[in-house]
Write a protein that holds these residues in place. Structure first.
Motif, short mmCIF file in Angstrom:
data_model
loop_
_atom_site.label_atom_id
_atom_site.label_comp_id
_atom_site.label_asym_id
_atom_site.label_seq_id
_atom_site.Cartn_x
_atom_site.Cartn_y
_atom_site.Cartn_z
N ARG A 58 0.86 -1.08 0.16
CA ARG A 58 -0.07 -0.04 0.16
C ARG A 58 1.06 1.10 -0.06
NH1 ARG A 58 -3.82 2.14 4.92
NH2 ARG A 58 -4.87 3.97 3.99
N ASP A 59 0.78 2.11 -0.92
CA ASP A 59 1.76 3.32 -1.01
C ASP A 59 2.93 2.91 -1.07
OD1 ASP A 59 -0.63 4.91 -0.97
OD2 ASP A 59 -0.50 4.98 1.36
N ASP A 60 3.25 1.58 -1.96
CA ASP A 60 4.51 1.14 -2.29
C ASP A 60 5.13 0.54 -1.10
OD1 ASP A 60 4.22 1.86 -4.95
OD2 ASP A 60 5.13 3.88 -4.53
N ARG A 61 4.60 0.42 0.01
CA ARG A 61 5.20 -0.20 1.20
C ARG A 61 4.39 -1.25 1.70
NH1 ARG A 61 5.29 2.23 5.36
NH2 ARG A 61 7.12 1.24 6.36
N VAL A 83 18.71 -16.62 10.25
CA VAL A 83 19.14 -15.43 9.36
C VAL A 83 17.82 -14.97 8.61
CG1 VAL A 83 19.43 -16.98 7.39
CG2 VAL A 83 20.87 -14.80 7.12
N VAL A 84 17.99 -13.64 8.04
CA VAL A 84 16.53 -13.17 7.52
C VAL A 84 17.19 -12.63 6.06
CG1 VAL A 84 14.93 -11.20 7.74
CG2 VAL A 84 15.58 -12.23 9.76
N ILE A 85 16.40 -13.37 5.08
CA ILE A 85 16.94 -13.13 3.96
C ILE A 85 15.93 -11.85 3.19
CG2 ILE A 85 17.01 -13.94 1.49
CD1 ILE A 85 17.51 -16.78 2.91
N VAL A 86 16.19 -10.96 2.54
CA VAL A 86 15.55 -9.85 1.93
C VAL A 86 16.19 -9.33 0.81
CG1 VAL A 86 16.57 -8.29 3.31
CG2 VAL A 86 14.20 -7.83 2.63
N ARG A 92 15.51 -1.01 0.35
CA ARG A 92 15.48 0.63 -0.01
C ARG A 92 13.93 1.10 0.31
NH1 ARG A 92 19.38 -0.98 -4.13
NH2 ARG A 92 17.59 -1.89 -5.26
N ALA A 93 13.09 0.23 -0.15
CA ALA A 93 11.64 0.59 0.01
C ALA A 93 11.05 1.05 1.40
CB ALA A 93 11.03 0.02 -0.89
N GLU A 94 11.58 -0.16 2.31
CA GLU A 94 10.88 -0.29 3.53
C GLU A 94 11.91 0.47 4.65
OE1 GLU A 94 8.06 -1.40 4.36
OE2 GLU A 94 7.59 -2.37 2.35
N GLY A 95 13.26 1.01 4.19
CA GLY A 95 13.86 1.61 5.14
C GLY A 95 14.59 0.89 6.17
N TYR A 96 15.29 -0.46 5.70
CA TYR A 96 15.60 -1.44 6.45
C TYR A 96 16.95 -1.18 7.32
CZ TYR A 96 12.84 -5.85 5.42
OH TYR A 96 11.99 -6.74 5.48
N GLY A 97 17.07 -1.40 8.56
CA GLY A 97 18.32 -1.28 9.25
C GLY A 97 18.34 -2.52 9.74
N PRO A 98 19.52 -2.76 10.51
CA PRO A 98 19.91 -4.16 11.21
C PRO A 98 18.79 -4.67 11.93
CG PRO A 98 21.56 -2.56 11.61
CD PRO A 98 20.43 -1.76 11.28
N VAL A 99 18.61 -5.88 12.00
CA VAL A 99 17.50 -6.74 13.03
C VAL A 99 17.58 -6.16 14.23
CG1 VAL A 99 16.58 -8.70 13.62
CG2 VAL A 99 17.09 -8.27 11.38
N ARG A 100 16.49 -5.48 14.91
CA ARG A 100 16.61 -5.43 16.50
C ARG A 100 15.70 -6.35 17.28
NH1 ARG A 100 21.32 -2.95 16.23
NH2 ARG A 100 21.19 -0.70 15.17
N PRO A 101 16.09 -6.43 18.45
CA PRO A 101 15.27 -7.35 19.33
C PRO A 101 13.81 -6.78 19.30
CG PRO A 101 17.56 -7.27 20.24
CD PRO A 101 17.26 -6.21 19.14
N LEU A 130 26.66 1.46 1.01
CA LEU A 130 27.52 0.57 1.82
C LEU A 130 27.88 1.42 3.17
CD1 LEU A 130 29.81 -1.01 -0.62
CD2 LEU A 130 27.91 -2.00 0.38
N ASP A 131 27.52 2.49 3.24
CA ASP A 131 27.48 3.33 4.67
C ASP A 131 26.39 3.45 5.17
OD1 ASP A 131 30.44 3.96 4.38
OD2 ASP A 131 29.85 5.58 2.80
N ALA A 132 25.30 2.81 4.94
CA ALA A 132 23.92 2.74 5.40
C ALA A 132 24.04 2.07 6.67
CB ALA A 132 23.11 2.47 4.50
#
Length: 261
Positions: A58-61, A83-86, A92-101, A130-132
């Protein structure tokens, strides 16, 4: 948490998450047990969300389709995984960062494993920042992994190797069977794929998917959004068996299918 809408979900951990079985009026099911990975070898599950009319965003997300329960289930599934594959597009679209608890931590879920699972990002050309934070803020015990191909630009491969663990599998397209084998060889036997639709279509076409977790969002969107799989038709569609179905108080459905046989 579905029994009392006034409950503060932040006071419970992902391991305590529970939902009502769809076809029964009995006690809630503790999903940390219901979604536990089966013993005895590698297992690849996918987790996706779609509207009632099949839109995967929805709205590209994809996040625009969910609710708090869906977000908590996503967190639980991550906590259970090695491991989480994506796909890079989804990062980019969802603004992923590292997995957090999740809320309250994952100590109950992860035992002697690292506190979080690493992300394994599918990127054929390695055209990522690569600096994200998804690279620079990753837990040292869960360094981000890049799954790429032999045709990736050599300079990008060298630069990526400074920020992440790089796994090369396949020529111009990622060989998912080989990539999964490499992840399993590194001890990641409980695998979770979060898409997006193009990546999941390749996973299904390769025949390595064991389980499909699908949240059905009670929305009708129409429009041109992708389905949860976006790729060529699968010549022999895999047959799935409905293993479980749950619902919450907002009429979201949480379905778990496993591969027959």
């Amino acid at each position: 948490m579905h029994e009392s809408p006034q409950n503060d979900v932040e006071q419970t951990t992902d391991a305590d998450l529970a939902l009502r079985p769809l076809a029964a009026a009995g006690d809630p099911v503790r999903l940390a047990d219901a979604y536990a990975y089966p013993p005895g070898g590698p297992w690849l599950r996918a987790n996706m969300i779609a509207s009632v009319d099949g839109a995967a965003a929805r709205d590209d997300r994809a996040g625009g389709l969910g609710n708090e329960t869906d977000r908590r289930l996503l967190s639980l599934l991550r906590g259970l995984a090695d491991v989480v594959i994506v796909g890079a597009g989804t990062v980019r679209a969802e603004g992923y960062g590292p997995v957090r608890p999740g809320p309250g931590g994952w100590e109950k879920l992860r035992a002697d494993r690292p506190p979080v699972p690493p992300l394994a990002i599918v990127s054929r050309r390695l055209d990522l920042d690569l600096d994200a934070p998804v690279f620079t803020d990753a837990d040292p015990a869960a360094r981000t992994i890049l799954l790429t191909t032999r045709t990736a630009p050599p300079g990008r491969v060298r630069a990526a190797a400074e920020r992440a663990e790089v796994i090369v599998a396949g020529e111009d397209r990622l060989d998912f069977a080989a990539a999964v084998a490499e992840l399993v060889a590194r001890g990641h036997e409980r695998l979770l794929c979060e898409g997006g639709p193009r990546v999941l279509a390749q996973v299904v076409a390769t025949g390595v998917l064991d389980e499909m977790c699908l949240t059905v969002s009670p929305m009708l969107l129409s429009g041109g959004a992708f389905r949860i799989l976006n790729g060529p038709a699968v010549p022999v569609p895999p047959r799935l068996r409905l293993a479980a179905a749950y619902q919450d108080d907002e009429d979201f459905l949480f379905l778990r299918y496993v591969r027959r046989g």
